[in-house]
Every structure is written in C-alpha cells, then in structure tokens.
Design an enzyme around this catalytic site. Sequence first.
Site, PDB file in Angstrom:
ATOM      1  N   GLU A   1       0.565  12.507 -34.391  1.00 49.53           N
ATOM      2  CA  GLU A   1       1.820  11.771 -34.399  1.00 49.53           C
ATOM      3  C   GLU A   1       1.793  10.566 -33.478  1.00 49.53           C
ATOM      4  O   GLU A   1       1.102  10.538 -32.459  1.00 49.53           O
ATOM      5  CB  GLU A   1       3.020  12.661 -34.100  1.00 49.53           C
ATOM      6  CG  GLU A   1       2.835  13.704 -33.050  1.00 49.53           C
ATOM      7  CD  GLU A   1       4.089  14.527 -32.874  1.00 49.53           C
ATOM      8  OE1 GLU A   1       4.126  15.642 -33.394  1.00 49.53           O
ATOM      9  OE2 GLU A   1       5.024  14.047 -32.201  1.00 49.53           O
TER      10      GLU A   1
ATOM     11  N   CYS B   1       3.429   4.684 -28.735  1.00 47.87           N
ATOM     12  CA  CYS B   1       2.897   5.811 -27.986  1.00 47.87           C
ATOM     13  C   CYS B   1       1.741   6.389 -28.800  1.00 47.87           C
ATOM     14  O   CYS B   1       1.939   6.917 -29.886  1.00 47.87           O
ATOM     15  CB  CYS B   1       4.014   6.828 -27.775  1.00 47.87           C
ATOM     16  SG  CYS B   1       3.499   8.287 -26.891  1.00 47.87           S
TER      17      CYS B   1
ATOM     18  N   CYS C   1      -4.339  19.577 -27.641  1.00 46.13           N
ATOM     19  CA  CYS C   1      -4.570  19.308 -26.218  1.00 46.13           C
ATOM     20  C   CYS C   1      -4.900  20.614 -25.518  1.00 46.13           C
ATOM     21  O   CYS C   1      -4.340  21.656 -25.844  1.00 46.13           O
ATOM     22  CB  CYS C   1      -3.313  18.691 -25.598  1.00 46.13           C
ATOM     23  SG  CYS C   1      -3.521  18.238 -23.861  1.00 46.13           S
TER      24      CYS C   1
ATOM     25  N   CYS D   1       0.012  22.438 -20.355  1.00 48.00           N
ATOM     26  CA  CYS D   1       1.280  22.301 -19.621  1.00 48.00           C
ATOM     27  C   CYS D   1       2.323  23.172 -20.339  1.00 48.00           C
ATOM     28  O   CYS D   1       2.472  23.087 -21.560  1.00 48.00           O
ATOM     29  CB  CYS D   1       1.738  20.845 -19.580  1.00 48.00           C
ATOM     30  SG  CYS D   1       0.533  19.759 -18.802  1.00 48.00           S
TER      31      CYS D   1
ATOM     32  N   CYS E   1       5.188  21.627 -22.657  1.00 49.73           N
ATOM     33  CA  CYS E   1       4.835  20.583 -23.624  1.00 49.73           C
ATOM     34  C   CYS E   1       4.512  21.177 -24.988  1.00 49.73           C
ATOM     35  O   CYS E   1       3.812  22.195 -25.089  1.00 49.73           O
ATOM     36  CB  CYS E   1       3.621  19.817 -23.095  1.00 49.73           C
ATOM     37  SG  CYS E   1       3.035  18.541 -24.210  1.00 49.73           S
TER      38      CYS E   1
ATOM     39  N   CYS F   1       6.810  15.315 -27.305  1.00 48.93           N
ATOM     40  CA  CYS F   1       5.402  15.149 -27.657  1.00 48.93           C
ATOM     41  C   CYS F   1       4.898  16.327 -28.476  1.00 48.93           C
ATOM     42  O   CYS F   1       5.000  17.464 -28.056  1.00 48.93           O
ATOM     43  CB  CYS F   1       4.564  15.083 -26.387  1.00 48.93           C
ATOM     44  SG  CYS F   1       5.254  13.969 -25.201  1.00 48.93           S
TER      45      CYS F   1
HETATM   46  N1  SAH Z   1      -1.928  14.200 -21.125  1.00 49.68           N
HETATM   47  C1  SAH Z   1      -1.290  13.016 -20.671  1.00 49.68           C
HETATM   48  C2  SAH Z   1      -0.588  12.203 -21.745  1.00 49.68           C
HETATM   49  C3  SAH Z   1       0.177  12.953 -22.795  1.00 49.68           C
HETATM   50  S1  SAH Z   1       1.709  13.688 -22.331  1.00 49.68           S
HETATM   51  C4  SAH Z   1      -0.339  13.342 -19.548  1.00 49.68           C
HETATM   52  O1  SAH Z   1      -0.174  14.514 -19.221  1.00 49.68           O
HETATM   53  O2  SAH Z   1       0.202  12.426 -18.954  1.00 49.68           O
HETATM   54  C5  SAH Z   1       2.787  12.340 -22.063  1.00 49.68           C
HETATM   55  C6  SAH Z   1       3.956  12.642 -21.158  1.00 49.68           C
HETATM   56  O3  SAH Z   1       4.966  13.420 -21.830  1.00 49.68           O
HETATM   57  C7  SAH Z   1       3.553  13.440 -19.947  1.00 49.68           C
HETATM   58  O4  SAH Z   1       4.186  12.936 -18.815  1.00 49.68           O
HETATM   59  C8  SAH Z   1       4.076  14.809 -20.319  1.00 49.68           C
HETATM   60  O5  SAH Z   1       4.174  15.613 -19.205  1.00 49.68           O
HETATM   61  C9  SAH Z   1       5.374  14.464 -21.003  1.00 49.68           C
HETATM   62  N2  SAH Z   1       5.982  15.546 -21.786  1.00 49.68           N
HETATM   63  C10 SAH Z   1       5.381  16.574 -22.393  1.00 49.68           C
HETATM   64  N3  SAH Z   1       6.279  17.373 -23.003  1.00 49.68           N
HETATM   65  C11 SAH Z   1       7.486  16.846 -22.770  1.00 49.68           C
HETATM   66  C12 SAH Z   1       8.811  17.206 -23.134  1.00 49.68           C
HETATM   67  N4  SAH Z   1       9.057  18.279 -23.868  1.00 49.68           N
HETATM   68  N5  SAH Z   1       9.830  16.422 -22.711  1.00 49.68           N
HETATM   69  C13 SAH Z   1       9.580  15.296 -21.983  1.00 49.68           C
HETATM   70  N6  SAH Z   1       8.356  14.904 -21.618  1.00 49.68           N
HETATM   71  C14 SAH Z   1       7.313  15.653 -22.003  1.00 49.68           C
END
Ligand code: SAH
Length: 348
Positions: free
Chosen positions: A90, A103, A110, A114, A117, A334
Amino acid sequence: MKSIYDLNYNQLVEMCLENGFKKYNANQIFAWLYRKRVTTFDEMTDISKNLRQFLKENYSIGTLEILQLQISEDSTRKYLFRLTDGSSIEVVLMHYDYGNTICVTSQVGCNMGCTFCASGLLKKQRDLTSGEMVLQVLSVQKEIDKLEKRISHIVVMGTGEPFDNYDNVMNFLSIVNHDLGLGIGARHITISTCGLVEGIKRFADEKTQYNLAISLHAPNDEIRNQIMPVNKAYPISELMEALKYYSIKNNRRLSFEYILLKGVNDTEKCVSQLAELTKQFDVYVNLIPYNHVDENGYISTDYKSAMAFYDMLMRKNVRCTLRQKMGDDIDAACGQLRSKYERKKIHE
Ligand code: SAH
C-alpha cells in the site's frame, strides 16, 4: 529480467557506455522514464532502434497494477498495488498546504513487530527492489498528472523498515531525487526508522540531505521494550548514542515520532523523560494520534489529553506538533488496507 527502474542515473550511463551507446542516451532514457513517463521502450522515439531493441531485450519496463484506490474526505488517496510476483503493497498520498506527500512502502510485510502497528500483522516476505519503490512514486505521479498535481515530498514510512533494506532504499531515493528525472528535493525526503542503530550510523556517514525520523514512541526502556521489540536489541541509550553520532556528522534537525497510546506512553512522567531525551539534539517531536487497529487493543489518547501532553512538552521548551489525523475513514493506519485485503484473499 532486471527492471529499468532499478537503475540510477550513473548506472544508466555506465550501461550505455558499456554497450557501445552514448552518455547522452542515458539522459534521454532518464527523461523518457521520469519526465515524459512513458510505459514502453517504443515510445522513446528520439533514441535509435538499436538501443530500443537492446533495452527491450535486457530490461523490463512494467508498471504496477492498481488493485484498489480509496479516496478519503480530506482527499488522502490510498492505493493498493500488485507487484509482479502477486504480492500487494500500500501507498498513501496526502495533500498538505505545502505540497503532496507520498508515503512509500519499503518491504512486503515487516519483521520489526511493533505491537501497535498493523504492518507487522503480516511478517516480512521480502525486501522491495529499488525499481518497485520508484514505481510507487511514478505510478501515483502518473495518476495525479491528470489533476495537474506533482508529488513534492516523500516519506519512507509505509510498510517495512527502510534500514532493513538499506541499499535498495538509498538507490531508490537517488533515482527519484535526480535533477534529470522527478527531481524531488532531498530536503523534501524523509526516512523513518524504528531505530536500527547500524543503519543510522551508516546513514550518518553518507551525509545526505535527506531527513531522518525516529519512531521513538516511548521515553524509557520499560515501555519501549513492551511496544517495540527492536528496543531489546538496541535500547534507548544505544539509540541516543547513534543519534548523537548522526548529529555530529550532519548538521540536520532530527524528528522523533511519538504515537500517543492511552495509558501506555501518555503520562506526565513520560513528558519529563521525553523532554530529557530531546535536550541532546536539534530535534522536533511529532505527536501522532494513534490510528486504531482492530487486532491489538490499544486506544488513542483522547484529544484533550493529547493537547495537555503537547502543552506540557512545549512548556519544557521541546519543539513539537500534534499532528492531525488524515485518511482516518480509509484504513489509513500503516498496513491496514493491505492486511484486510490479504486476509480477505485467504478467506475467499
Ligand atoms: N519502520 C519504519 C517506517 C514504517 S512505520 C518506522 O518504524 O519508522 C511509519 C510510522 O508509522 C512509524 O512511526 C510507526 O511507528 C507509525 N505507526 C505504525 N502504526 C501506527 C498506527 N496504528 N497509528 C499511527 N502510527 C502508526
């Protein structure tokens, strides 16, 4: 077959020279791909038949197939693309006063895990090639060409960890950044990492003009270990050390991303600890409302408490913003669109 979109400008020049063509042919090809945005080699009418034939025999020029496009009320566009191996990724385009930000996704799935996420719901299957990342930008650009709009900013914040696919990401950025092509300014490009320390140091050494964003999300190891497994490999002290190294090498402002999760990382103590961490650098904190993901049970800090968190940080002289939510109505978190799509596919 290698995609023509995998080659950066210098590689294209090299390829031309090595095969008996001229350096200026590389300029022509680059312009056809990124300025005129053609989709076949036959459309490159000012290059010789010979060269066209050579390109056809050695490189693919395929584009990405759009599986789904959702447009939200705030005109955020979310694309689900299909890659040639059948994987889906996406890509989101957001419209701001200052321009249009894409983006970009760097991996299929991944592995960072986290807990908040949606991307991590589907484990990493593979890294994306540079060409596949270039095509994300190009495909969306071609679509908004119709609206006479231009992509002005890139954030590598889609699914995946860019520093876990370091070479391809850097090569991709050198292609979209190049003046003879899309010419997206380095200062308009941001790479976001969950904190892979080796990647940060390597990036520091390269001294690019790209911006670096760190997904911090917690001001101490106790909370960060809970929500970001990467912290067990690279605890906050090591992360901060790498960022200090980056700051010394590059005179650039960093940003910290900080999602506000109710009852997890939004206490007054967190404000103080976060302020303490930011003292060491020129850093900007982006407070982000959490996009709800069905599977994981977190709740976004309510607006009033988020404002209070923001005010307390400001009073501690931390530069920060409370980011507005965009595309909330279209699975903007994301990886949400993709994980829904992939699961539907499994159940069908
Ligand atoms: N792996 C990289 C880039 C991808 S995630 C990183 O961790 O930075 C991009 C951003 O979206 C990161 O800051 C991540 O923590 C955030 N993110 C992930 N899930 C989210 C959610 N449900 N709501 C808001 N931000 C989110």
